[in-house]
Design a protein around this motif. Structure first.
Motif, short mmCIF file in Angstrom:
data_model
loop_
_atom_site.label_atom_id
_atom_site.label_comp_id
_atom_site.label_asym_id
_atom_site.label_seq_id
_atom_site.Cartn_x
_atom_site.Cartn_y
_atom_site.Cartn_z
N UNK A 1 0.89 -1.17 0.00
CA UNK A 1 0.00 0.00 0.00
C UNK A 1 0.92 1.21 0.00
N UNK A 2 0.78 2.04 -1.04
CA UNK A 2 1.70 3.17 -1.19
C UNK A 2 0.93 4.45 -1.50
N UNK A 3 1.45 5.60 -1.02
CA UNK A 3 0.80 6.89 -1.33
C UNK A 3 1.14 7.34 -2.75
N UNK B 1 -8.99 6.99 -2.12
CA UNK B 1 -8.59 8.27 -1.54
C UNK B 1 -7.47 8.05 -0.52
N UNK B 2 -6.58 9.05 -0.41
CA UNK B 2 -5.47 8.99 0.54
C UNK B 2 -6.00 8.73 1.94
N UNK B 3 -5.43 7.74 2.62
CA UNK B 3 -5.80 7.40 3.99
C UNK B 3 -6.94 6.39 4.10
N UNK B 4 -7.57 6.04 2.99
CA UNK B 4 -8.74 5.14 3.01
C UNK B 4 -8.39 3.78 3.60
N UNK B 5 -7.28 3.19 3.19
CA UNK B 5 -6.92 1.85 3.68
C UNK B 5 -6.68 1.88 5.20
#
Length: 150
Positions: free
Chosen positions: A107-109, A131-135
């Motif tokens: 999992x990468x930004x 979306x960023x932060x969803x995971x």
């Protein structure tokens, strides 16, 4: 005869300008995506599905927002050590790379407009952009299993 040459040149320049304008507009045209359902963390999510080369190339480009549980699933056939970039993508995202067994390998930004590729550490069949932060917000981690129902 001179007025005919001027008229012909004007017409040619007009055609060129129109052609250039339409090419510049092409990337912003809407591309239709398929849908897929994935299951992870005990919940099902309906996502856009990019399974053709044209769909994968367009991805989430030119979008200015995305709903909280929306995302895009990319399929790679054959499986490969995939990488993603963010050309013309305005939304900060996270990407999960997923192997053929449905296991998250990374999992990468992904940063908006970043042209540097971000790659999987292993051969994968899918990439899932959310979306960023969803995971993190949904307690989804590397090693978790995802079930894909295209």
């Amino acid at each position: 005869m001179k007025s005919f040459s001027v008229l012909t040149a004007t017409f040619a320049v007009s055609l060129l300008a129109l052609s250039a304008w339409s090419c510049a507009q092409a990337p912003h045209q809407t591309l239709t995506f398929d849908e897929a359902t994935i299951e992870m963390g005990g919940k099902a999510y309906q996502l856009e599905y990019a399974n053709t080369q044209e769909q994968r190339a367009m991805g989430l480009m030119f979008r200015e927002q995305m709903c909280a549980d929306c995302g895009m699933l990319f399929k790679f056939e054959p499986a490969k050590q995939a990488s993603m970039w963010m050309k013309n993508t305005f939304i900060p995202l996270d990407v999960a790379f997923i192997d053929r067994n449905g296991v998250i390998t990374d999992i990468k930004p992904l940063n908006p407009q970043e042209l540097k590729s971000v790659g999987a550490s292993k051969v994968v069949t899918y990439a899932l952009e959310m979306n960023r932060g969803w995971f993190a917000e949904h307690d989804i981690h590397v090693g978790d299993q995802i079930i894909v129902n295209p």
